[in-house]
Design a protein around this motif. Structure first.
Motif, short mmCIF file in Angstrom:
data_model
loop_
_atom_site.label_atom_id
_atom_site.label_comp_id
_atom_site.label_asym_id
_atom_site.label_seq_id
_atom_site.Cartn_x
_atom_site.Cartn_y
_atom_site.Cartn_z
N ASP A 50 58.17 34.35 47.15
CA ASP A 50 58.85 35.39 47.69
C ASP A 50 57.75 36.43 48.42
O ASP A 50 57.81 37.41 48.69
CB ASP A 50 59.26 36.17 46.63
N GLY A 51 56.36 35.87 48.01
CA GLY A 51 55.26 36.67 48.81
C GLY A 51 54.94 37.90 47.69
O GLY A 51 54.32 38.95 48.36
N LYS A 52 55.09 37.76 46.50
CA LYS A 52 54.84 38.57 45.59
C LYS A 52 53.56 38.47 44.56
O LYS A 52 53.34 37.23 44.96
CB LYS A 52 56.18 39.06 44.57
N ASP A 53 52.93 39.25 44.20
CA ASP A 53 51.75 39.19 43.17
C ASP A 53 51.87 38.62 42.23
O ASP A 53 52.93 38.93 41.34
CB ASP A 53 50.96 40.68 43.28
N SER A 54 51.11 37.49 41.97
CA SER A 54 51.36 36.51 40.71
C SER A 54 50.18 36.71 39.96
O SER A 54 49.85 35.79 38.99
CB SER A 54 52.02 35.43 40.85
N VAL A 55 49.02 37.57 40.20
CA VAL A 55 47.84 37.40 39.59
C VAL A 55 47.80 37.67 38.08
O VAL A 55 46.98 36.97 37.13
CB VAL A 55 46.71 38.52 40.14
N THR A 56 48.79 38.54 37.63
CA THR A 56 48.68 38.72 36.37
C THR A 56 49.24 37.33 35.40
O THR A 56 48.54 37.17 34.52
CB THR A 56 49.73 39.83 35.65
N LYS A 57 50.18 36.85 35.79
CA LYS A 57 50.63 35.71 35.26
C LYS A 57 49.69 34.48 35.53
O LYS A 57 49.54 33.71 34.47
CB LYS A 57 52.06 35.09 35.98
N GLN A 58 48.87 34.32 36.39
CA GLN A 58 47.80 33.36 36.65
C GLN A 58 46.86 33.66 35.71
O GLN A 58 46.40 32.77 34.92
CB GLN A 58 47.36 33.29 38.02
N GLN A 59 46.37 34.77 35.35
CA GLN A 59 45.38 35.14 34.52
C GLN A 59 45.86 34.72 33.03
O GLN A 59 45.17 34.30 32.31
CB GLN A 59 45.14 36.65 34.39
N LYS A 60 47.02 34.97 32.74
CA LYS A 60 47.72 34.52 31.46
C LYS A 60 47.55 33.27 31.24
O LYS A 60 47.00 32.60 30.29
CB LYS A 60 49.15 34.91 31.47
N VAL A 61 47.86 32.30 32.21
CA VAL A 61 47.67 30.87 32.29
C VAL A 61 46.11 30.55 32.14
O VAL A 61 46.08 29.79 31.34
CB VAL A 61 48.27 30.34 33.52
N SER A 62 45.53 31.36 32.76
CA SER A 62 44.12 30.93 32.68
C SER A 62 43.32 31.24 31.35
O SER A 62 42.42 30.78 30.85
CB SER A 62 43.17 31.98 33.68
N GLN A 63 43.89 31.86 30.56
CA GLN A 63 43.67 32.63 29.07
C GLN A 63 44.24 31.43 28.08
O GLN A 63 43.53 30.89 27.15
CB GLN A 63 44.14 33.82 28.77
#
Length: 70
Positions: A50-63
């Motif tokens: 959808d062209g939305k920001d997913s950085v927060t969720k990506q960081q959660k996976v990275s944690q």
């Protein structure tokens, strides 16, 4: 942790060979852990589509992922 292991095995080589993948440890996870990661990945994919920001969720996976290797 897994990314570091792969980088160490490749020793600066840009190519990834089957042997590199074969030597990667696969952590044992609970169904709950698998579902949490799968749900986050689905959200990331939807947001990306959808062209939305997913950085927060990506960081959660990275944690979460490195803790599976402990």
């Amino acid at each position: 942790m897994a990314g570091k292991l792969l980088a160490d095995q490749r020793d600066g080589d840009y190519h990834i060979y089957l042997e590199h993948i074969r030597n990667q440890p696969i952590p044992l996870t609970t169904p709950k852990q698998q579902e949490e990661i799968a749900q986050l990945v689905r959200i990331i994919m939807d947001k990306t589509h959808d062209g939305k920001d997913s950085v927060t969720k990506q960081q959660k996976v990275s944690q979460i992922v490195p803790t599976l290797y402990i």
